[in-house]
Scaffold this motif. Structure first.
Motif, PDB file in Angstrom:
ATOM      1  N   ASP A  32      -8.947   5.924  -0.035  1.00 41.94           N
ATOM      2  CA  ASP A  32      -8.415   5.106   1.063  1.00 41.94           C
ATOM      3  C   ASP A  32      -9.526   4.593   1.981  1.00 41.94           C
ATOM      4  N   ASP A  55      -8.939   3.894  -9.657  1.00 42.29           N
ATOM      5  CA  ASP A  55      -7.529   3.609  -9.387  1.00 42.29           C
ATOM      6  C   ASP A  55      -7.435   2.284  -8.633  1.00 42.29           C
ATOM      7  N   ILE A  56      -6.861   1.286  -9.267  1.00 43.76           N
ATOM      8  CA  ILE A  56      -6.808  -0.057  -8.677  1.00 43.76           C
ATOM      9  C   ILE A  56      -5.996  -0.051  -7.369  1.00 43.76           C
ATOM     10  N   GLU A  57      -4.990   0.836  -7.301  1.00 46.00           N
ATOM     11  CA  GLU A  57      -4.186   0.873  -6.064  1.00 46.00           C
ATOM     12  C   GLU A  57      -4.997   1.441  -4.898  1.00 46.00           C
ATOM     13  N   LEU A  59      -8.147   1.080  -4.500  1.00 50.35           N
ATOM     14  CA  LEU A  59      -9.049   0.001  -4.066  1.00 50.35           C
ATOM     15  C   LEU A  59      -8.334  -1.012  -3.178  1.00 50.35           C
ATOM     16  N   LYS A  60      -7.056  -1.234  -3.461  1.00 50.94           N
ATOM     17  CA  LYS A  60      -6.283  -2.188  -2.658  1.00 50.94           C
ATOM     18  C   LYS A  60      -6.220  -1.696  -1.196  1.00 50.94           C
ATOM     19  N   TYR A  61      -5.941  -0.402  -1.028  1.00 50.40           N
ATOM     20  CA  TYR A  61      -5.870   0.157   0.334  1.00 50.40           C
ATOM     21  C   TYR A  61      -7.244   0.157   0.992  1.00 50.40           C
ATOM     22  N   LYS A  63      -9.708  -1.838   0.460  1.00 50.83           N
ATOM     23  CA  LYS A  63     -10.104  -3.209   0.824  1.00 50.83           C
ATOM     24  C   LYS A  63      -9.465  -3.617   2.141  1.00 50.83           C
ATOM     25  N   GLU A  64      -8.195  -3.250   2.286  1.00 44.75           N
ATOM     26  CA  GLU A  64      -7.464  -3.606   3.512  1.00 44.75           C
ATOM     27  C   GLU A  64      -8.107  -2.883   4.709  1.00 44.75           C
ATOM     28  N   SER A  67     -11.712  -4.171   5.630  1.00 41.90           N
ATOM     29  CA  SER A  67     -11.900  -5.632   5.677  1.00 41.90           C
ATOM     30  C   SER A  67     -12.770  -6.047   6.867  1.00 41.90           C
ATOM     31  N   HIS A  77     -13.988  -1.522  -9.473  1.00 38.20           N
ATOM     32  CA  HIS A  77     -12.936  -0.795 -10.184  1.00 38.20           C
ATOM     33  C   HIS A  77     -13.516  -0.254 -11.485  1.00 38.20           C
TER      34      HIS A  77
END
Ligand SMILES: C[S@@+](CC[C@H](N)C(=O)[O-])C[C@H]1O[C@@H](n2cnc3c(N)ncnc32)[C@H](O)[C@@H]1O
Length: 311
Positions: A32, A55-57, A59-61, A63-64, A67, A77
């Protein structure tokens, strides 16, 4: 952000890494982004983080959350065992610090559909990288009695392994084992009541063993440590946070080996560094969370941090 992972031993990691504005740091397990957030804050305005996660998910968190640091973070990834190729790809030869915060994040554990936890009924998956690999359900349904027993004994150090595997095999002959609750119930049914702990679920060790096998966690840890040390600038540090004794033993032994010997490839006939030590251990005993940290974040209770410096 809801369900966010609380990073452990953050102050300790940041102090050991001695982050600087000119530094490049690799967070091999960005999750996270909690540790990376601290590294980027401490190394402002110029410090950079290469953040890896399989885990791509996650990375999504990350990145947010990160930012606000804009181009100071590069997200990758991939599996951290590919650290050398990853850094080569982005033209980074040496780095000023490396962190590995092993295992799964709270978000992964609490995310029902990932199948990591017996607390939620879900498909028995447990893969951190869902693009590849074999799920826990495949292992439980397809492995031989002997192989399954080996996994539970080696990676779970489960006293009741034999009984558990016998029950698994009996059950799968009737119908396939597909869900976390199905497996948790099987395990629970064979562990004698008098041996069940009030605090720890009886299926904890079985789930740990399967997760380690599904993600090849110990193999990739052994692979990454040597490569990571090679990538450190002289005087730079590597921090590893582990959560169970099997991981901690690997970290301790690999660090100890490198504290004693050189790391020149064996095919080089005359040792390039003339037997000089590669690493200096900075934590004779692992650093563990304080009582305060454990009371705020009970999941930190089994964390152990080991740190070494490149010589
Ligand atoms: C304990 S969490 C890290 C949490 C992070 N330090 C934070 O502050 O949010 C571990 C993360 O490492 C990732 N991970 C575990 N093994 C990995 C591997 N071999 N390669 C890449 N990522 C891995 C997991 O997917 C997970 O997101």
């Amino acid at each position: 952000m809801e369900g966010m992972h609380i990073p452990v031993l953050v102050k300790e990691v940041i102090d050991f890494l001695r982050c600087e504005s000119s530094g490049v740091y690799v967070d091999c397990t960005i999750g996270d982004g909690g540790h990376s957030y601290a590294i980027l804050s401490r190394s402002a305005p110029g410090g950079m983080v290469v953040g890896i996660d399989q885990d791509i998910e996650a990375l999504k968190y990350a990145k947010e959350r990160l930012s606000c640091f804009k181009e100071r973070v590069i997200f990758i990834h991939d599996n951290f065992c590919n650290i050398k190729e990853i850094l080569k790809r982005i033209n980074i030869l040496k780095v000023d610090g490396i962190l590995l915060d092993l295992g799964v994040s709270s978000r992964q554990l609490d995310s029902a559909e990932r199948g990591f936890s017996f607390s939620h009924d879900a498909p028995l998956d447990m893969r951190m990288d869902r693009r590849r690999g074999i799920s826990a359900a495949d292992l439980v349904n397809d492995l031989s009695f002997k192989d399954l027993l080996g996994i539970l004994r080696r990676y779970g150090e489960e006293r009741w392994s034999y009984r558990i595997v016998k029950a698994i095999v009996r059950e799968r002959e009737a119908h396939p084992i597909r869900s976390t609750s199905q497996l948790a119930d099987i395990v629970k049914s064979v562990i004698p009541i008098s041996y069940r702990s009030k605090k720890i679920h009886p299926a904890t060790k079985t789930f740990q063993a399967l997760r380690i096998e599904v993600n090849k966690e110990l193999t990739v840890l052994e692979e990454v440590l040597r490569d990571a040390v090679d990538l450190l600038n002289h005087g730079s540090r590597i921090c590893v946070i582990s959560f169970h004794s099997l991981e901690d033993r690997i970290v301790k032994e690999i660090f100890r080996g490198m504290e004693r010997e050189c790391s020149c490839p064996s095919e080089i006939p005359v040792c390039m560094c003339r037997g000089k030590r590669t690493l200096r251990g900075l934590t004779k005993k692992p650093v563990i969370p304080s009582e305060d940290e454990i009371s705020i974040n009970p999941r930190s209770r089994s964390a152990k941090l080991r740190v070494a410096e490149r010589l």
